[in-house]
Design an enzyme around this catalytic site. Structure first.
Site, PDB file in Angstrom:
ATOM      1  N   LYS A  44      66.850  19.299  27.568  1.00  0.00           N
ATOM      2  CA  LYS A  44      68.094  18.502  27.719  1.00  0.00           C
ATOM      3  C   LYS A  44      67.878  17.275  28.524  1.00  0.00           C
ATOM      4  O   LYS A  44      67.524  17.541  29.745  1.00  0.00           O
ATOM      5  CB  LYS A  44      69.286  19.375  28.171  1.00  0.00           C
ATOM      6  CG  LYS A  44      70.611  18.795  28.656  1.00  0.00           C
ATOM      7  CD  LYS A  44      71.290  18.227  27.472  1.00  0.00           C
ATOM      8  CE  LYS A  44      72.581  17.852  27.733  1.00  0.00           C
ATOM      9  NZ  LYS A  44      72.575  16.305  28.376  1.00  0.00           N
ATOM     10  N   ASP A  79      68.897  13.832  30.673  1.00  0.00           N
ATOM     11  CA  ASP A  79      70.079  13.178  31.517  1.00  0.00           C
ATOM     12  C   ASP A  79      70.306  11.989  31.234  1.00  0.00           C
ATOM     13  O   ASP A  79      69.880  10.899  31.635  1.00  0.00           O
ATOM     14  CB  ASP A  79      69.536  13.493  33.153  1.00  0.00           C
ATOM     15  CG  ASP A  79      70.682  13.612  34.037  1.00  0.00           C
ATOM     16  OD1 ASP A  79      71.994  13.595  33.596  1.00  0.00           O
ATOM     17  OD2 ASP A  79      70.413  13.665  35.129  1.00  0.00           O
ATOM     18  N   GLU A  97      70.980  11.470  23.131  1.00  0.00           N
ATOM     19  CA  GLU A  97      71.349  10.943  24.216  1.00  0.00           C
ATOM     20  C   GLU A  97      70.490   9.438  24.792  1.00  0.00           C
ATOM     21  O   GLU A  97      69.328   9.409  24.345  1.00  0.00           O
ATOM     22  CB  GLU A  97      70.466  11.849  25.355  1.00  0.00           C
ATOM     23  CG  GLU A  97      71.179  13.401  25.336  1.00  0.00           C
ATOM     24  CD  GLU A  97      72.401  13.332  26.314  1.00  0.00           C
ATOM     25  OE1 GLU A  97      72.527  12.271  27.112  1.00  0.00           O
ATOM     26  OE2 GLU A  97      73.087  14.171  26.337  1.00  0.00           O
ATOM     27  N   PHE A 113      68.810  13.958  18.224  1.00  0.00           N
ATOM     28  CA  PHE A 113      68.634  15.425  17.881  1.00  0.00           C
ATOM     29  C   PHE A 113      69.417  15.893  16.720  1.00  0.00           C
ATOM     30  O   PHE A 113      69.349  16.819  16.458  1.00  0.00           O
ATOM     31  CB  PHE A 113      69.097  16.412  19.105  1.00  0.00           C
ATOM     32  CG  PHE A 113      70.379  15.835  19.664  1.00  0.00           C
ATOM     33  CD1 PHE A 113      71.556  16.146  19.323  1.00  0.00           C
ATOM     34  CD2 PHE A 113      70.237  15.399  21.125  1.00  0.00           C
ATOM     35  CE1 PHE A 113      72.720  16.030  19.904  1.00  0.00           C
ATOM     36  CE2 PHE A 113      71.579  15.264  21.840  1.00  0.00           C
ATOM     37  CZ  PHE A 113      72.755  15.412  21.117  1.00  0.00           C
TER      38      PHE A 113
END
Length: 586
Positions: free
Chosen positions: A24, A26, A75, A116
């Site tokens: 994950k 940031d 992200e 993703f």
């Protein structure tokens, strides 16, 4: 307007063959849409980020994807390492309005879109959408758009995230569809929490925030506020305690340091906690044990598998072992890759750099199992492959880390290094001149090169190569040829004379050092110098006339990397780009 599928937060990752795991990052959750008209970037709240990130959107002018239109979910990040993103820099970029400043920022710390998912066929199972997504990204073949790697083993992803101080882990069910405007239990997020200790200071009834602090010397400083993670009973207990023991001023209850708590967070900086969650009361702690120093230690996330000793011992005149271990833990994501698959030689200073020292390359019998071993010709050598091994060596007062030019068991180098050694630290400017000249020659040959301070008085120029691409004999011919060219340019400043008495104040170009069995100081290793200097990777444009190695001490390196990034970030990718045949022909 549709919004991205959301994740469900959990304390533990689901286990089973039907799940895959990802890092994950940031960053900003963003949809990247690529049509015949170009690329647009849209935040999860519908904000248009397209003008803010020209390094991403300009790709539409440079390359053609396999098909359009398509939309990627992912992200948007500014990477420190392959697993760690710099959210503070990303926020600063997001606030920029000036086009020139945006362009400058995009050049110096470019963003990366870590995708993703592919949203063209949302009813397909996740594993199918992911495969289609990977084909697109592979066809684009650009570092600015990458896909998030997946893991079948949750322990493997957990180790990478822990080592790199990553934000957390995502577990995804392989058969999960994509559902807009929905929080899915088939996408699970597990945070990589740091747990810090502090004492309670304030309570704000207006918004239910509890303030915390820690001692810094004889006074205390604010650490941050929290409101989440409390049960209703715990919340009521704290409210009552503040009202019974505290003083109310301007609508805020104040309490002298008395009650300590543990708080989970992602970071703490300048009196603010990032995503704080109450974890529990610490009745075993005295408020004076909650210090700014302890906070720094807790944020470093030390493994529980190691016991540390003599933390207050001075290794340098002004730095203790505790300071050094915090450096090693924080630099580990940047430091460990250099030691991968290599035999290690350390120089240990058990009583500090001003006392006796010794080299160590053999694994001691008392070393724990997590310290790596390489057995060769009946000898067992040290290897350092993980955070635990690095910190164990640090606890043994290993100050300097030296590495060979080939992997353990190998006979060919995987890098070439020029060691530019001036006669004295005050002559560092000669090393700068020599490095610039060498850079010019290497650029003419289209050789990719990287530069670092030695951490002592000189400069070292690294050239990554693929293992087996050149023999030591071939690299010796290459380094000797370039050394002679450099001396021809500056015969009064440079020499290859090995005897110091014959150098006559000239800088020594040590190409003989690059040989089988020889070692070089590792990037980011500390040195046994009075002020704790570090062998520091540099950007080439940093080689200015006023450069000095004293600028790079281990208390300053971490902030430097966070701000400027690691100049060696793409070192390993450069191996495949070297003009090996040209290098062999010299």
């Amino acid at each position: 307007m549709r919004t991205p599928m959301k994740l469900t937060i959990a304390d533990d990752a689901p286990i089973g063959n039907e799940w895959i795991y990802e890092v994950k990052y940031d960053g900003y959750r963003v949809w990247l849409s690529w049509t015949d008209d170009g690329i647009t970037l849209t935040s999860r709240k519908g904000k248009d980020l397209t003008p803010k990130f020209p390094e991403i959107t300009s790709l539409a002018e440079e390359m053609a994807p396999p098909f359009t239109p398509f939309t990627l979910d992912g992200e948007l990040v500014i990477l420190n390492t392959a697993f760690q993103a710099n959210f503070t820099l990303l926020q600063q970029r997001g606030r920029l309005r000036n086009k020139h400043k945006i362009t400058d920022s995009a050049h110096h710390r470019p963003a990366t879109f870590m995708t993703f998912d592919l949203l063209n066929n949302v009813s397909d199972p996740y594993k199918k959408r992911r495969n289609d997504m990977m084909q697109i990204v592979d066809a684009l073949a650009t570092g600015r758009i990458q896909y998030v790697s997946t893991y079948d083993d949750v322990e493997a992803v957990s180790e990478d995230v822990f080592t790199h101080h990553g934000e957390g882990i995502v577990a995804k069910h392989k058969e999960s569809p994509y559902r807009f405007d929905y929080r899915s239990k088939q996408w699970i997020k597990i945070k990589n929490w740091r747990t810090v200790s502090a004492f309670l200071t304030t309570f704000q009834p207006e918004n239910d925030y509890f303030g915390t602090g820690a001692y810094k010397g004889d006074t205390w400083i604010p650490i941050g506020k929290f409101k989440h993670g409390l049960t209703s009973e715990q919340s009521e207990t704290l409210r009552s305690f503040f009202k019974d023991r505290g003083n109310k001023k301007q609508g805020v209850w104040h309490l002298p340091p008395s009650v300590c708590v543990d708080i989970a967070c992602l970071d703490a900086k300048e009196g603010d906690l990032r995503e704080p969650m109450f974890r529990g009361f610490r009745f075993d702690l005295d408020p004076h044990e909650c210090t700014a120093e302890k906070l720094k230690w807790d944020l470093s996330m030390f493994p529980e598998t190691i016991s540390f000793t003599n933390l207050d011992k001075k290794l340098w005149s002004t730095y203790r072992k505790k300071d050094y271990l915090i450096y090693l833990r924080s630099i580990a994501p940047y430091f460990l890759p250099w030691m991968n698959e290599k035999k290690l030689t350390v120089i240990r200073y058990p009583d500090g750099i001003h006392e006796s020292s010794f080299f160590q390359k053999h694994l001691p019998e008392h070393a724990p199992d997590f310290v790596g071993a390489w057995v060769e010709s009946g000898e067992t050598f040290i290897t350092c492959q993980n955070v635990e091994a690095l910190l164990w060596l640090g606890n043994q007062a290993a100050i300097e880390f030296h590495l060979p030019f080939q992997k353990a068991g190998g006979t060919h180098p995987d890098e070439i290094v020029f060691d530019l050694d001036p006669p004295d630290k005050k002559d560092f400017s000669i090393a700068v001149i020599a490095a610039r000249l060498l850079k010019h020659l290497l650029d003419e040959l289209e050789v990719h090169s990287f530069v670092k301070t030695s951490g002592n008085k000189g400069i070292q120029v690294h050239i990554p190569i693929t293992e087996g691409a050149m023999t030591y004999k071939e690299t010796r011919t290459f380094t000797e040829a370039l050394a002679k060219l450099l001396i021809r340019e500056q015969p009064d400043l440079l020499t290859t004379e090995r005897l110091k008495k014959n150098r006559k104040g000239r800088l020594y170009i040590d190409y003989v050092q690059h040989a089988e069995g020889k070692t070089i100081i590792a990037p980011y290793s500390t040195r046994a110098t009075p002020n704790g200097t570090v062998a520091t990777p540099l950007y080439w444009d940093e080689l200015t006339d006023d450069l000095t190695p004293d600028l790079f001490t281990f208390p300053t390196i971490l902030e430097r990397i966070k701000t400027m990034g690691c100049p060696f970030l793409y070192y390993h990718q450069a191996r495949e780009k070297q003009p090996i045949e040209i290098m062999k022909s010299l």
